[in-house]
Scaffold this motif. Structure first.
Motif, mmCIF file in Angstrom:
data_model
loop_
_atom_site.group_PDB
_atom_site.id
_atom_site.type_symbol
_atom_site.label_atom_id
_atom_site.label_comp_id
_atom_site.label_asym_id
_atom_site.label_seq_id
_atom_site.Cartn_x
_atom_site.Cartn_y
_atom_site.Cartn_z
ATOM 1 N N GLU A 68 83.625 -33.747 34.296
ATOM 2 C CA GLU A 68 83.697 -32.330 33.709
ATOM 3 C C GLU A 68 85.080 -31.939 33.644
ATOM 4 O O GLU A 68 86.050 -31.828 34.713
ATOM 5 C CB GLU A 68 83.036 -31.436 35.100
ATOM 6 N N VAL A 71 86.876 -29.376 35.899
ATOM 7 C CA VAL A 71 87.065 -29.940 36.996
ATOM 8 C C VAL A 71 88.169 -30.717 37.136
ATOM 9 O O VAL A 71 89.269 -30.688 37.796
ATOM 10 C CB VAL A 71 86.034 -30.552 37.424
ATOM 11 N N GLN A 74 91.654 -29.132 36.549
ATOM 12 C CA GLN A 74 92.231 -28.348 37.809
ATOM 13 C C GLN A 74 92.704 -29.476 38.759
ATOM 14 O O GLN A 74 93.536 -29.271 39.716
ATOM 15 C CB GLN A 74 91.025 -27.560 38.495
ATOM 16 N N PRO A 93 96.543 -15.757 43.599
ATOM 17 C CA PRO A 93 94.845 -15.899 43.621
ATOM 18 C C PRO A 93 94.107 -15.199 42.768
ATOM 19 O O PRO A 93 93.077 -15.626 41.934
ATOM 20 C CB PRO A 93 94.321 -15.379 44.989
ATOM 21 N N HIS A 94 94.592 -13.883 42.484
ATOM 22 C CA HIS A 94 93.584 -12.912 41.335
ATOM 23 C C HIS A 94 94.082 -13.518 39.874
ATOM 24 O O HIS A 94 93.274 -13.626 39.227
ATOM 25 C CB HIS A 94 94.332 -11.395 41.342
ATOM 26 N N ARG A 96 94.407 -16.645 39.150
ATOM 27 C CA ARG A 96 93.905 -17.816 39.090
ATOM 28 C C ARG A 96 92.380 -17.457 38.906
ATOM 29 O O ARG A 96 91.808 -18.059 38.048
ATOM 30 C CB ARG A 96 93.875 -18.509 40.231
ATOM 31 N N ALA A 97 91.753 -16.389 39.585
ATOM 32 C CA ALA A 97 90.382 -16.240 39.413
ATOM 33 C C ALA A 97 90.101 -15.729 37.729
ATOM 34 O O ALA A 97 89.209 -16.179 37.297
ATOM 35 C CB ALA A 97 90.012 -15.072 40.314
ATOM 36 N N ARG A 100 90.343 -18.982 35.589
ATOM 37 C CA ARG A 100 88.850 -19.647 35.684
ATOM 38 C C ARG A 100 87.854 -18.824 35.072
ATOM 39 O O ARG A 100 87.098 -19.581 34.506
ATOM 40 C CB ARG A 100 88.732 -19.959 37.209
ATOM 41 N N PHE A 101 87.896 -17.611 35.008
ATOM 42 C CA PHE A 101 86.711 -16.713 34.444
ATOM 43 C C PHE A 101 86.841 -16.976 32.811
ATOM 44 O O PHE A 101 85.747 -17.086 32.249
ATOM 45 C CB PHE A 101 87.101 -15.050 34.680
ATOM 46 N N TRP A 102 88.041 -16.882 32.313
ATOM 47 C CA TRP A 102 88.232 -16.972 30.885
ATOM 48 C C TRP A 102 88.021 -18.427 30.375
ATOM 49 O O TRP A 102 87.421 -18.818 29.147
ATOM 50 C CB TRP A 102 89.458 -16.349 30.547
ATOM 51 N N TYR A 105 84.319 -18.685 30.202
ATOM 52 C CA TYR A 105 83.734 -17.944 29.323
ATOM 53 C C TYR A 105 83.809 -18.558 27.903
ATOM 54 O O TYR A 105 83.060 -18.914 27.164
ATOM 55 C CB TYR A 105 84.627 -16.790 29.079
ATOM 56 N N THR A 139 86.675 -10.905 21.551
ATOM 57 C CA THR A 139 86.721 -10.882 23.145
ATOM 58 C C THR A 139 87.844 -11.652 23.646
ATOM 59 O O THR A 139 88.682 -11.181 24.478
ATOM 60 C CB THR A 139 85.468 -11.315 23.800
ATOM 61 N N ILE B 65 86.824 -9.060 40.062
ATOM 62 C CA ILE B 65 86.641 -10.441 39.547
ATOM 63 C C ILE B 65 85.013 -10.632 39.681
ATOM 64 O O ILE B 65 84.168 -10.212 40.553
ATOM 65 C CB ILE B 65 86.912 -11.256 40.969
ATOM 66 N N LEU B 70 83.361 -18.036 41.289
ATOM 67 C CA LEU B 70 85.088 -17.869 41.173
ATOM 68 C C LEU B 70 85.181 -16.928 42.137
ATOM 69 O O LEU B 70 86.260 -16.729 42.654
ATOM 70 C CB LEU B 70 85.116 -17.224 39.815
ATOM 71 N N TYR B 74 88.131 -17.252 44.933
ATOM 72 C CA TYR B 74 89.265 -16.089 45.180
ATOM 73 C C TYR B 74 89.201 -15.862 46.598
ATOM 74 O O TYR B 74 90.522 -15.563 47.168
ATOM 75 C CB TYR B 74 88.840 -14.855 44.233
ATOM 76 N N GLU B 77 91.220 -18.241 48.599
ATOM 77 C CA GLU B 77 92.753 -18.417 48.399
ATOM 78 C C GLU B 77 93.103 -16.924 48.763
ATOM 79 O O GLU B 77 94.259 -16.999 49.129
ATOM 80 C CB GLU B 77 92.804 -18.516 46.701
ATOM 81 N N ARG B 96 83.451 -28.837 43.141
ATOM 82 C CA ARG B 96 83.387 -28.002 41.965
ATOM 83 C C ARG B 96 82.296 -28.792 40.927
ATOM 84 O O ARG B 96 81.558 -28.102 40.514
ATOM 85 C CB ARG B 96 84.598 -27.973 41.155
#
Lengths: 236, 230
Positions: A68, A71, A74, A93-94, A96-97, A100-102, A105, A139, B65, B70, B74, B77, B96
């Motif tokens: 994957e 995965v 990372q 951390p924020h 990073r989150a 990962r979200f984008w 997406y 977006t 978030i 995810l 978060y 971490e 994962r």
């Protein structure tokens, strides 16, 4: 280049997910052995390394398989010596989150809709795919504005996970532009992304990893012809 | 002083549960805001304009978030406390990978199989769900939980199976995870739902049964409509 990393990538040059994995070590200055797979005749190595999905890319690190693409990227980032190159993920951390979200997406919305525009069974399905693809690109323009904080990449000053996730698709997206005549990254509608495409494409890591666009166009046309022939044959 | 944590969720959602149990394991106090997903609040739509779904985590003033797994990463971490994901990069990559497998290859066909009217289409999804759950079952050999001796990320990823297994079997009359076929998964589901921290944020079984019985027709409509487009 670090010796003895024992990194082997089982891949297939046309796959943007394989390109994604190639970009990560490329940007981190890691060397790896490239094993080119014939997808129509999958090797024992691939099937035993990825028995669950039987797909590329698979990274073998000291013989241990990781599958994957996101995965794998990372993993490479987490494992590689910090001296090899900037991290693809922020230490915050924020951030990073958000990255990962984008990245998710891009795969769930952009890649899915782009594939539908190519492989949709009806013209209606294909055009719906195209419509959703353009919406996803718009977006992502907003995402780039938010993540870059005035710098050149989703990762800020340097390339990050999202740049690698989107950048891996560039040869295919450019091929799509050439074949359809429509601009996906329009400099008027999505100026930040259009500039990002130029900037990313100039990076040495990108030039090494991304397949040649003309070669991708040729491959895409061949696949379309095969699909058309198969469809015609099944109708008889 | 610690920044306030808010979790926007909805009753009975395994996705929301993932975030709740993660916060509790880390000892992070939070405010749970329950949504009616048939009438989404301005708060939800503002904080998750892209997917318009729950859960959504708000930590202090930071932008929201979204996406349950995810959010779990978060939480792992951003807060101190026992690790939720493996420390070793390879083990983390495996967690994962299997979480993605559960989402795409187990949860989806499982859900379709439970609610489809068309018997033939249902059989296709049942076969796929069972094949994939057999692979999942094999991950439990010699382990109490997917994460090892204590619950972790991969257990949260699989929590949908545990939470709604018995409940949805009762509501639909369909049992997909039989004791004979999947003894390890059944045992895991019992262990997971009995785990102290998990149990503390799980609604009583009768409430879940009532909730899904009430939504049954609406879910069937949506799933069967989706199946027609496939």
């Amino acid at each position: 280049m670090a010796a003895g990393d024992d990194l082997k990538l089982i891949g297939a040059w046309p796959s943007p997910f394989v390109t994604r994995v190639k970009l990560a070590p490329s940007f981190k200055g890691l060397s790896f052995e490239n094993v080119e797979e014939d997808i129509s005749n999958k090797s024992e190595l691939l099937l035993s390394s990825n028995p669950v999905h039987k797909k590329v890319p698979v990274l073998l690190h000291h013989g241990k398989p990781i599958c994957e693409s996101v995965v794998i990227v990372q993993y490479i980032d987490a494992w590689a010596d910090p001296g090899t190159g900037p991290s693809l993920l922020s230490s915050d951390p924020h951030e990073r989150a958000v990255a990962r979200f984008w990245a998710a997406y891009i795969d769930d919305k952009l890649v899915a809709s782009w594939m539908q525009s190519f492989r949709g069974k009806t013209e209606e399905e294909k055009s719906e795919g195209t419509k959703q693809m353009f919406a996803a690109v718009e977006t992502l323009e907003g995402a780039l504005r938010e993540c870059s904080k005035g710098e050149g990449y989703f990762g800020g000053e340097s390339v990050g996970l999202v740049d690698v996730s989107l950048g891996s698709l560039l040869s295919w997206l450019k091929a799509t532009e050439m074949m359809s005549g429509a601009k996906i990254f329009d400099p008027v509608k999505t100026p930040l992304l259009a500039a990002w495409v130029e900037r990313f494409g100039e990076l040495d890591g990108a030039k090494t990893a991304l397949p040649d666009v003309d070669r991708v166009v040729e491959f895409a046309k061949m696949r379309q012809a095969q699909a058309a022939a198969a469809a015609a044959a099944s109708e008889n | 002083m610690a920044e306030p944590v808010k979790l926007i969720g909805t009753f009975g959602s395994p996705f929301v549960h993932r975030a709740e149990v993660a916060l509790r394991l880390k000892g992070v106090p939070y405010e749970l805001i329950l949504e009616d997903l048939t009438n989404k609040s301005e708060l939800l739509l503002r904080h998750n304009p892209i997917h318009k779904s729950v859960p959504v985590l708000l930590h202090g003033d930071r932008p929201a978030i979204c996406e349950s797994l995810l959010i779990v990463e978060y939480i792992d971490e951003a807060f101190d406390g026992p690790p939720l994901l493996p420390i070793d990069p390879y083990d983390r990559a495996m967690a994962r990978f299997w979480a993605q497998f559960i989402e795409q290859k187990c949860a989806k066909p499982f859900w379709m199989a439970l609610w489809l009217n068309d018997g033939d289409k249902r059989e296709v999804f049942v076969k796929e769900a069972k094949e994939n759950m057999a692979l999942l079952e094999s991950r439990l050999h010699g382990k109490r939980f997917f994460a090892g001796d204590t619950v972790g990320y991969l257990d949260f990823a699989a929590c949908g199976l545990a939470l709604v297994l018995g409940v949805l079997a009762e509501v639909t009359g369909l049992s997909l995870v039989g004791e004979d076929e999947f003894p390890l998964l059944r045992r895991w589901a019992d262990d997971y739902t009995s785990e102290e921290t998990v149990k503390a944020c799980l609604p009583p079984r009768e409430q879940l049964v009532a909730h899904f019985s009430g939504k049954k027709d609406r879910i069937k409509l949506a799933v069967n409509a989706m199946a027609c487009q496939m």
